[in-house]
Design a protein around this motif. Structure first.
Motif, PDB file in Angstrom:
ATOM      1  N   ASN A   1       4.157 -11.233-107.548  1.00 34.54           N
ATOM      2  CA  ASN A   1       5.320 -11.650-108.326  1.00 34.54           C
ATOM      3  C   ASN A   1       6.647 -11.169-107.730  1.00 34.54           C
ATOM      4  OD1 ASN A   1       3.828 -13.033-110.341  1.00 34.54           O
ATOM      5  ND2 ASN A   1       3.334 -11.073-111.295  1.00 34.54           N
TER       6      ASN A   1
ATOM      7  N   LYS B   1       6.971 -15.113-105.890  1.00 38.51           N
ATOM      8  CA  LYS B   1       7.954 -15.917-106.620  1.00 38.51           C
ATOM      9  C   LYS B   1       9.263 -16.056-105.835  1.00 38.51           C
ATOM     10  CE  LYS B   1       5.847 -15.455-110.955  1.00 38.51           C
ATOM     11  NZ  LYS B   1       5.011 -16.570-111.141  1.00 38.51           N
TER      12      LYS B   1
ATOM     13  N   LYS C   1      10.178 -11.376-106.129  1.00 40.39           N
ATOM     14  CA  LYS C   1      11.260 -12.352-106.126  1.00 40.39           C
ATOM     15  C   LYS C   1      12.253 -12.098-104.997  1.00 40.39           C
ATOM     16  CE  LYS C   1      10.931 -13.221-111.040  1.00 40.39           C
ATOM     17  NZ  LYS C   1      11.509 -13.057-112.345  1.00 40.39           N
TER      18      LYS C   1
ATOM     19  N   ASN D   1       4.917 -20.078-102.641  1.00 38.55           N
ATOM     20  CA  ASN D   1       6.055 -19.486-103.319  1.00 38.55           C
ATOM     21  C   ASN D   1       6.838 -20.623-103.955  1.00 38.55           C
ATOM     22  OD1 ASN D   1       6.558 -16.412-102.936  1.00 38.55           O
ATOM     23  ND2 ASN D   1       5.728 -17.067-100.967  1.00 38.55           N
ATOM     24  N   GLN D   2       8.129 -20.461-104.120  1.00 41.03           N
ATOM     25  CA  GLN D   2       8.977 -21.501-104.700  1.00 41.03           C
ATOM     26  C   GLN D   2      10.181 -21.771-103.806  1.00 41.03           C
ATOM     27  OE1 GLN D   2       9.732 -19.626-108.473  1.00 41.03           O
ATOM     28  NE2 GLN D   2       7.574 -19.610-108.995  1.00 41.03           N
TER      29      GLN D   2
END
Length: 167
Positions: free
Chosen positions: A48, A71, A50, A93-94
Protein backbone atom coordinates in the motif's frame (compact mmCIF):
# COMPACT_ATOMS: atom_id res chain seq x y z
CA UNK A 1 4.14 -4.18 10.86
CA UNK A 2 5.58 -0.90 9.61
CA UNK A 3 9.15 -0.28 8.63
CA UNK A 4 10.10 2.32 11.18
CA UNK A 5 13.30 3.20 12.94
CA UNK A 6 14.11 0.22 15.15
CA UNK A 7 16.98 -1.89 16.41
CA UNK A 8 16.48 -4.25 13.47
CA UNK A 9 16.68 -1.32 11.06
CA UNK A 10 19.83 -0.03 12.72
CA UNK A 11 21.37 -3.50 12.59
CA UNK A 12 20.66 -3.74 8.87
CA UNK A 13 22.15 -0.31 8.27
CA UNK A 14 25.30 -0.94 10.31
CA UNK A 15 25.77 -4.40 8.77
CA UNK A 16 25.62 -2.82 5.31
CA UNK A 17 23.36 -5.59 4.01
CA UNK A 18 23.46 -5.79 0.24
CA UNK A 19 20.02 -7.35 -0.07
CA UNK A 20 16.88 -6.67 1.85
CA UNK A 21 13.44 -7.97 1.22
CA UNK A 22 10.49 -6.70 3.20
CA UNK A 23 6.93 -7.69 2.50
CA UNK A 24 4.74 -6.13 5.17
CA UNK A 25 5.54 -2.44 5.39
CA UNK A 26 1.90 -1.35 4.97
CA UNK A 27 2.05 2.32 4.22
CA UNK A 28 4.74 4.83 5.10
CA UNK A 29 8.40 3.97 4.72
CA UNK A 30 10.95 5.25 7.17
CA UNK A 31 13.51 7.84 6.01
CA UNK A 32 16.02 5.50 7.69
CA UNK A 33 15.95 3.40 4.52
CA UNK A 34 18.08 6.08 2.88
CA UNK A 35 20.96 5.06 5.15
CA UNK A 36 21.29 1.63 3.55
CA UNK A 37 23.87 2.94 1.11
CA UNK A 38 25.16 -0.44 -0.07
CA UNK A 39 21.72 -1.94 -0.61
CA UNK A 40 21.45 -3.61 -4.01
CA UNK A 41 18.02 -5.30 -4.01
CA UNK A 42 14.82 -4.06 -2.48
CA UNK A 43 11.46 -5.81 -2.67
CA UNK A 44 8.50 -3.81 -1.35
CA UNK A 45 5.69 -5.74 -3.04
CA UNK A 46 2.10 -5.37 -1.85
CA UNK A 47 2.49 -2.76 0.87
CA UNK A 48 0.00 0.00 0.00
CA UNK A 49 2.91 2.38 -0.64
CA UNK A 50 1.83 5.72 -2.14
CA UNK A 51 5.23 7.45 -2.18
CA UNK A 52 8.87 6.95 -1.30
CA UNK A 53 10.73 9.11 1.22
CA UNK A 54 13.14 11.60 -0.38
CA UNK A 55 15.98 10.05 1.65
CA UNK A 56 15.78 6.96 -0.55
CA UNK A 57 17.45 8.93 -3.35
CA UNK A 58 20.70 8.17 -1.49
CA UNK A 59 20.39 4.49 -2.50
CA UNK A 60 22.72 4.96 -5.45
CA UNK A 61 23.98 1.34 -5.35
CA UNK A 62 20.45 -0.09 -5.69
CA UNK A 63 20.21 -2.33 -8.76
CA UNK A 64 16.81 -4.02 -8.39
CA UNK A 65 13.70 -2.31 -7.07
CA UNK A 66 10.33 -4.03 -6.93
CA UNK A 67 7.38 -1.81 -6.00
CA UNK A 68 4.65 -3.86 -7.64
CA UNK A 69 1.16 -4.17 -6.17
CA UNK A 70 1.22 -0.86 -4.33
CA UNK A 71 -0.73 2.40 -4.66
CA UNK A 72 1.73 4.55 -6.63
CA UNK A 73 0.08 7.03 -9.01
CA UNK A 74 3.37 8.18 -10.54
CA UNK A 75 6.96 7.06 -10.68
CA UNK A 76 8.49 8.42 -7.46
CA UNK A 77 11.03 11.23 -7.98
CA UNK A 78 13.55 9.48 -5.72
CA UNK A 79 13.94 6.70 -8.28
CA UNK A 80 15.56 9.06 -10.78
CA UNK A 81 18.60 9.41 -8.48
CA UNK A 82 19.24 5.65 -8.33
CA UNK A 83 21.98 5.60 -10.97
CA UNK A 84 22.82 1.87 -10.65
CA UNK A 85 19.22 0.75 -11.14
CA UNK A 86 19.00 -2.13 -13.65
CA UNK A 87 15.52 -3.48 -12.95
CA UNK A 88 12.48 -1.40 -12.01
CA UNK A 89 9.25 -3.28 -11.34
CA UNK A 90 6.20 -1.01 -10.99
CA UNK A 91 3.46 -3.34 -12.19
CA UNK A 92 -0.01 -3.37 -10.66
CA UNK A 93 -0.03 0.17 -9.33
CA UNK A 94 -2.09 3.16 -10.45
CA UNK A 95 0.54 4.98 -12.50
CA UNK A 96 -1.17 7.20 -15.08
CA UNK A 97 1.76 8.66 -17.01
CA UNK A 98 5.45 8.14 -17.60
CA UNK A 99 8.05 10.87 -18.08
CA UNK A 100 10.74 9.37 -20.32
CA UNK A 101 12.98 12.45 -20.03
CA UNK A 102 13.69 11.48 -16.42
CA UNK A 103 14.04 7.75 -17.06
CA UNK A 104 16.61 8.37 -19.83
CA UNK A 105 19.06 9.43 -17.10
CA UNK A 106 18.99 5.90 -15.67
CA UNK A 107 21.65 4.63 -18.07
CA UNK A 108 21.94 1.17 -16.42
CA UNK A 109 18.21 0.45 -16.65
CA UNK A 110 17.70 -2.81 -18.54
CA UNK A 111 14.17 -3.74 -17.48
CA UNK A 112 11.04 -1.70 -16.73
CA UNK A 113 7.80 -3.45 -15.83
CA UNK A 114 4.82 -1.09 -16.02
CA UNK A 115 2.14 -3.72 -16.62
CA UNK A 116 -1.38 -3.29 -15.27
CA UNK A 117 -1.32 0.43 -14.48
CA UNK A 118 -3.45 3.30 -15.82
CA UNK A 119 -1.01 4.61 -18.44
CA UNK A 120 -3.03 6.41 -21.11
CA UNK A 121 -0.16 7.14 -23.50
CA UNK A 122 3.06 5.23 -24.07
CA UNK A 123 5.73 7.82 -24.92
CA UNK A 124 7.99 6.79 -27.83
CA UNK A 125 10.95 8.39 -26.02
CA UNK A 126 11.00 5.38 -23.64
CA UNK A 127 12.91 3.66 -26.44
CA UNK A 128 15.77 6.13 -25.90
CA UNK A 129 16.72 4.68 -22.49
CA UNK A 130 20.25 3.54 -23.39
CA UNK A 131 20.38 0.03 -21.88
CA UNK A 132 16.68 -0.86 -22.07
CA UNK A 133 16.07 -4.42 -23.28
CA UNK A 134 12.81 -5.35 -21.52
CA UNK A 135 9.74 -3.12 -21.51
CA UNK A 136 6.58 -4.71 -20.12
CA UNK A 137 3.46 -2.59 -20.63
CA UNK A 138 0.46 -4.90 -21.15
CA UNK A 139 -2.72 -4.16 -19.21
CA UNK A 140 -2.70 -0.36 -19.51
CA UNK A 141 -5.36 1.92 -21.01
CA UNK A 142 -3.40 3.15 -24.05
CA UNK A 143 -4.57 2.01 -27.50
CA UNK A 144 -1.31 2.62 -29.35
CA UNK A 145 0.72 0.50 -29.79
CA UNK A 146 -1.94 -2.10 -30.43
CA UNK A 147 -2.14 -5.40 -28.58
CA UNK A 148 -0.63 -7.32 -31.52
CA UNK A 149 2.58 -5.26 -31.23
CA UNK A 150 2.69 -5.78 -27.45
CA UNK A 151 2.18 -9.53 -27.90
CA UNK A 152 5.38 -9.76 -29.97
CA UNK A 153 7.53 -8.91 -26.95
CA UNK A 154 9.78 -6.20 -25.63
CA UNK A 155 12.17 -5.96 -28.55
CA UNK A 156 9.26 -5.36 -30.96
CA UNK A 157 7.65 -2.79 -28.65
CA UNK A 158 10.95 -0.91 -28.24
CA UNK A 159 11.57 -0.99 -32.01
CA UNK A 160 8.01 0.24 -32.67
CA UNK A 161 8.50 3.10 -30.20
CA UNK A 162 11.87 4.04 -31.76
CA UNK A 163 10.13 4.45 -35.12
CA UNK A 164 7.69 6.90 -33.52
CA UNK A 165 10.27 9.19 -31.85
CA UNK A 166 10.02 12.66 -33.40
CA UNK A 167 13.18 13.70 -35.22
Amino acid sequence: LKFRSSNATKALISAGRKQWYQRRVRGDLSPEMGKMLRLRKLNLVNNNIKELPAEMSALVALEDLNLSHNKLTEIPETIYSMAALCSLILSNNQIAKVDPSKLIGLTSLVCIDLENNNIGRLPPELSLIPSLRTLLVMGNSFKIPRADVLARGSSEVIAWLKNKVPL
